[in-house]
Design a protein around this motif. Structure first.
Motif, PDB file in Angstrom:
ATOM      1  N   LEU A  17     -95.781  92.398  29.756  1.00  0.00           N
ATOM      2  CA  LEU A  17     -95.863  92.793  31.163  1.00  0.00           C
ATOM      3  C   LEU A  17     -96.961  93.819  31.403  1.00  0.00           C
ATOM      4  CD1 LEU A  17     -93.005  93.509  33.628  1.00  0.00           C
ATOM      5  CD2 LEU A  17     -94.895  95.107  33.440  1.00  0.00           C
ATOM      6  N   PHE A  18     -96.943  94.904  30.621  1.00  0.00           N
ATOM      7  CA  PHE A  18     -97.856  96.000  30.928  1.00  0.00           C
ATOM      8  C   PHE A  18     -99.287  95.727  30.477  1.00  0.00           C
ATOM      9  CE2 PHE A  18     -93.711  98.041  31.221  1.00  0.00           C
ATOM     10  CZ  PHE A  18     -93.861  98.667  32.445  1.00  0.00           C
ATOM     11  N   ALA A  19     -99.484  94.844  29.520  1.00  0.00           N
ATOM     12  CA  ALA A  19    -100.843  94.506  29.109  1.00  0.00           C
ATOM     13  C   ALA A  19    -101.485  93.503  30.058  1.00  0.00           C
ATOM     14  CB  ALA A  19    -100.837  93.961  27.687  1.00  0.00           C
ATOM     15  N   PHE A  20    -100.700  92.548  30.569  1.00  0.00           N
ATOM     16  CA  PHE A  20    -101.287  91.429  31.299  1.00  0.00           C
ATOM     17  C   PHE A  20    -100.999  91.442  32.803  1.00  0.00           C
ATOM     18  CE2 PHE A  20    -100.940  89.925  26.892  1.00  0.00           C
ATOM     19  CZ  PHE A  20    -102.279  89.660  26.663  1.00  0.00           C
ATOM     20  N   TRP A  21    -100.461  92.534  33.319  1.00  0.00           N
ATOM     21  CA  TRP A  21    -100.313  92.677  34.766  1.00  0.00           C
ATOM     22  C   TRP A  21    -101.703  92.703  35.411  1.00  0.00           C
ATOM     23  CZ3 TRP A  21     -95.923  93.189  37.838  1.00  0.00           C
ATOM     24  CH2 TRP A  21     -96.150  93.577  39.167  1.00  0.00           C
ATOM     25  N   THR A  22    -101.860  91.972  36.521  1.00  0.00           N
ATOM     26  CA  THR A  22    -103.132  91.974  37.250  1.00  0.00           C
ATOM     27  C   THR A  22    -103.069  93.022  38.353  1.00  0.00           C
ATOM     28  OG1 THR A  22    -103.499  89.615  36.818  1.00  0.00           O
ATOM     29  CG2 THR A  22    -104.741  90.618  38.635  1.00  0.00           C
ATOM     30  N   PRO A  23    -103.842  94.120  38.257  1.00  0.00           N
ATOM     31  CA  PRO A  23    -103.741  95.207  39.226  1.00  0.00           C
ATOM     32  C   PRO A  23    -104.237  94.804  40.612  1.00  0.00           C
ATOM     33  CG  PRO A  23    -104.843  95.909  37.195  1.00  0.00           C
ATOM     34  CD  PRO A  23    -104.773  94.422  37.159  1.00  0.00           C
ATOM     35  N   SER A  24    -103.597  95.368  41.627  1.00  0.00           N
ATOM     36  CA  SER A  24    -104.048  95.150  43.002  1.00  0.00           C
ATOM     37  C   SER A  24    -105.260  96.017  43.329  1.00  0.00           C
ATOM     38  CB  SER A  24    -102.917  95.470  43.984  1.00  0.00           C
ATOM     39  OG  SER A  24    -102.625  96.862  43.969  1.00  0.00           O
ATOM     40  N   GLY A  25    -105.379  97.148  42.615  1.00  0.00           N
ATOM     41  CA  GLY A  25    -106.474  98.065  42.895  1.00  0.00           C
ATOM     42  C   GLY A  25    -106.231  98.976  44.076  1.00  0.00           C
ATOM     43  N   VAL A  26    -105.041  98.911  44.656  1.00  0.00           N
ATOM     44  CA  VAL A  26    -104.712  99.703  45.846  1.00  0.00           C
ATOM     45  C   VAL A  26    -103.935 100.949  45.424  1.00  0.00           C
ATOM     46  CG1 VAL A  26    -103.470  99.737  48.040  1.00  0.00           C
ATOM     47  CG2 VAL A  26    -104.670  97.662  47.299  1.00  0.00           C
ATOM     48  N   ILE A  27    -104.386 102.105  45.875  1.00  0.00           N
ATOM     49  CA  ILE A  27    -103.687 103.364  45.623  1.00  0.00           C
ATOM     50  C   ILE A  27    -103.027 103.823  46.918  1.00  0.00           C
ATOM     51  CG2 ILE A  27    -103.904 105.786  44.957  1.00  0.00           C
ATOM     52  CD1 ILE A  27    -106.293 105.024  43.254  1.00  0.00           C
ATOM     53  N   LEU A  28    -101.722 103.950  46.902  1.00  0.00           N
ATOM     54  CA  LEU A  28    -100.985 104.410  48.074  1.00  0.00           C
ATOM     55  C   LEU A  28    -100.913 105.932  48.143  1.00  0.00           C
ATOM     56  CD1 LEU A  28     -98.004 101.884  47.972  1.00  0.00           C
ATOM     57  CD2 LEU A  28    -100.082 101.742  49.366  1.00  0.00           C
ATOM     58  N   TRP A  29    -100.794 106.554  46.982  1.00  0.00           N
ATOM     59  CA  TRP A  29    -100.683 108.020  46.925  1.00  0.00           C
ATOM     60  C   TRP A  29    -101.040 108.476  45.530  1.00  0.00           C
ATOM     61  CZ3 TRP A  29     -97.289 111.060  43.917  1.00  0.00           C
ATOM     62  CH2 TRP A  29     -97.291 112.434  44.221  1.00  0.00           C
ATOM     63  N   GLN A  30    -101.749 109.602  45.469  1.00  0.00           N
ATOM     64  CA  GLN A  30    -102.120 110.152  44.167  1.00  0.00           C
ATOM     65  C   GLN A  30    -101.986 111.668  44.217  1.00  0.00           C
ATOM     66  OE1 GLN A  30    -106.088 109.069  42.746  1.00  0.00           O
ATOM     67  NE2 GLN A  30    -105.174 108.684  40.748  1.00  0.00           N
ATOM     68  N   ALA A  31    -101.204 112.211  43.300  1.00  0.00           N
ATOM     69  CA  ALA A  31    -100.989 113.654  43.263  1.00  0.00           C
ATOM     70  C   ALA A  31    -102.265 114.367  42.833  1.00  0.00           C
ATOM     71  CB  ALA A  31     -99.847 113.985  42.319  1.00  0.00           C
ATOM     72  N   GLU A  32    -102.460 115.554  43.374  1.00  0.00           N
ATOM     73  CA  GLU A  32    -103.634 116.356  43.030  1.00  0.00           C
ATOM     74  C   GLU A  32    -103.218 117.801  42.807  1.00  0.00           C
ATOM     75  OE1 GLU A  32    -106.402 115.888  46.206  1.00  0.00           O
ATOM     76  OE2 GLU A  32    -106.862 113.790  45.742  1.00  0.00           O
ATOM     77  N   GLY A  33    -104.076 118.535  42.116  1.00  0.00           N
ATOM     78  CA  GLY A  33    -103.844 119.950  41.911  1.00  0.00           C
ATOM     79  C   GLY A  33    -102.554 120.239  41.166  1.00  0.00           C
ATOM     80  N   ALA A  34    -101.825 121.243  41.655  1.00  0.00           N
ATOM     81  CA  ALA A  34    -100.577 121.660  41.000  1.00  0.00           C
ATOM     82  C   ALA A  34     -99.540 120.545  41.041  1.00  0.00           C
ATOM     83  CB  ALA A  34    -100.033 122.917  41.677  1.00  0.00           C
ATOM     84  N   LEU A  35     -99.552 119.741  42.127  1.00  0.00           N
ATOM     85  CA  LEU A  35     -98.585 118.653  42.230  1.00  0.00           C
ATOM     86  C   LEU A  35     -98.812 117.604  41.146  1.00  0.00           C
ATOM     87  CD1 LEU A  35     -96.228 117.420  43.745  1.00  0.00           C
ATOM     88  CD2 LEU A  35     -97.861 116.353  45.323  1.00  0.00           C
ATOM     89  N   PHE A  36    -100.073 117.394  40.782  1.00  0.00           N
ATOM     90  CA  PHE A  36    -100.373 116.442  39.712  1.00  0.00           C
ATOM     91  C   PHE A  36     -99.684 116.865  38.414  1.00  0.00           C
ATOM     92  CE2 PHE A  36    -102.970 115.476  35.969  1.00  0.00           C
ATOM     93  CZ  PHE A  36    -102.988 114.092  36.012  1.00  0.00           C
ATOM     94  N   TRP A  37     -99.814 118.150  38.075  1.00  0.00           N
ATOM     95  CA  TRP A  37     -99.211 118.630  36.836  1.00  0.00           C
ATOM     96  C   TRP A  37     -97.693 118.657  36.926  1.00  0.00           C
ATOM     97  CZ3 TRP A  37    -102.226 118.201  32.959  1.00  0.00           C
ATOM     98  CH2 TRP A  37    -103.602 118.361  33.114  1.00  0.00           C
ATOM     99  N   THR A  38     -97.170 118.887  38.136  1.00  0.00           N
ATOM    100  CA  THR A  38     -95.721 118.831  38.329  1.00  0.00           C
ATOM    101  C   THR A  38     -95.192 117.413  38.066  1.00  0.00           C
ATOM    102  OG1 THR A  38     -95.790 120.607  39.964  1.00  0.00           O
ATOM    103  CG2 THR A  38     -93.839 119.189  39.968  1.00  0.00           C
ATOM    104  N   MET A  39     -95.913 116.413  38.589  1.00  0.00           N
ATOM    105  CA  MET A  39     -95.504 115.028  38.372  1.00  0.00           C
ATOM    106  C   MET A  39     -95.666 114.631  36.905  1.00  0.00           C
ATOM    107  SD  MET A  39     -94.332 114.034  41.222  1.00  0.00           S
ATOM    108  CE  MET A  39     -94.131 112.273  40.890  1.00  0.00           C
ATOM    109  N   CYS A  40     -96.707 115.139  36.256  1.00  0.00           N
ATOM    110  CA  CYS A  40     -96.879 114.863  34.823  1.00  0.00           C
ATOM    111  C   CYS A  40     -95.695 115.414  34.029  1.00  0.00           C
ATOM    112  CB  CYS A  40     -98.180 115.483  34.320  1.00  0.00           C
ATOM    113  SG  CYS A  40     -99.684 114.655  34.890  1.00  0.00           S
ATOM    114  N   ALA A  41     -95.270 116.624  34.388  1.00  0.00           N
ATOM    115  CA  ALA A  41     -94.124 117.229  33.707  1.00  0.00           C
ATOM    116  C   ALA A  41     -92.857 116.423  33.968  1.00  0.00           C
ATOM    117  CB  ALA A  41     -93.943 118.670  34.168  1.00  0.00           C
TER     118      ALA A  41
END
Length: 252
Positions: free
Chosen positions: A100-124
């Motif tokens: 599944l994860f190797a052969f999924w065909t991406p849409s290329g569409v980004i709905l939302w992307q965390a930035e700054g401190a929120l990015f690291w919060t989501m990573c945690a």
């Protein structure tokens, strides 16, 4: 079969199982983190919709089928020894994840992307979700969940010894911490895409519903012991629950 041949086959089966497990889980961790934008599928659109849907449904369908009595018989027939059934189950599940994860065909569409401190919060949060899932697997019986139970039993020339009903650790606050942890990994990445949302919605629904069949099997195996456990511990979310009053049906 000679002892040396039996051990060699068991070790080879174990190496294949654990190698596939590492690849499948590794691909899942990596591609989920990027919202499936980095997957390597290249099916032309709109045909990619059907291909992705097939990849999306093959895991829960086969995962559930192989847990049925007929599915367990199929697992026992795969390979040179029926004791490898649990190893075969983990091997197949790992290969499904990798597929599944190797052969999924991406849409290329980004709905939302965390930035700054929120990015690291989501990573945690993503790391915590995976840590929770791994702890739940460990506490439920890592040999069974990883596929080690089967090949190790074959190597020792014994029947597999299945773990007892888990009621400790995370299992004191929720009956299904593995399914809950699996669902948490689908929602905590720092990038949201239509691809990730489709996967998260369908697989979260599966994680919420599929354990019903597992619990029906546990009730047959453990009887009153499991019913007492079910009465005092919540099914999925670890919300407090009150004890049933006289004449009330215990919460499920």
């Amino acid at each position: 079969m000679t002892s040396s041949r039996r051990i060699t086959i068991a070790l080879a089966w174990g190496a294949a199982c654990h190698g596939a497990f590492a690849i499948g889980v590794g691909l899942m961790i990596y591609h989920l983190f990027f919202g499936l934008l980095q997957s390597w599928g290249a099916v032309p659109w709109p045909w990619a919709i059907g291909a992705n849907l097939a990849l999306l449904t093959q895991f829960p369908l086969a995962h559930s089928l192989l847990l049925t009595p007929r599915g367990r018989k199929i697992l026992a027939l795969i390979g040179p020894d029926e004791r490898l059934a649990t190893t075969n189950y983990a091997l197949i599940a790992s290969l499904q994840l990798a597929l599944l994860f190797a052969f999924w065909t991406p849409s290329g569409v980004i709905l939302w992307q965390a930035e700054g401190a929120l990015f690291w919060t989501m990573c945690a949060a993503y790391a915590v979700a995976w840590g929770y899932l791994m702890l739940a697997i460990l506490q439920s019986g890592v040999q069974l969940q990883s596929g080690m139970l089967g090949w190790l039993a074959m190597a020792r020339g014994r029947d597999p010894q299945f773990p007892d009903l888990p009621t400790h650790g995370l299992y004191r606050v929720t009956r299904q911490p593995i399914y809950l942890g699996f669902a948490l990994t689908l929602w905590t990445m720092p990038t949201y895409t239509p691809d990730q949302l489709a996967l998260a919605v369908l697989w979260t629904a599966y994680c919420a519903l599929a354990p019903r069949h597992k619990e029906a099997r546990f009730e047959k195996i453990y009887g009153d012991r499991f019913r007492a456990y079910r009465q005092r511990v919540p099914y999925w979310l670890p919300f407090p629950r009150k004890a049933p009053q006289d004449g009330e049906t215990p919460a499920q």
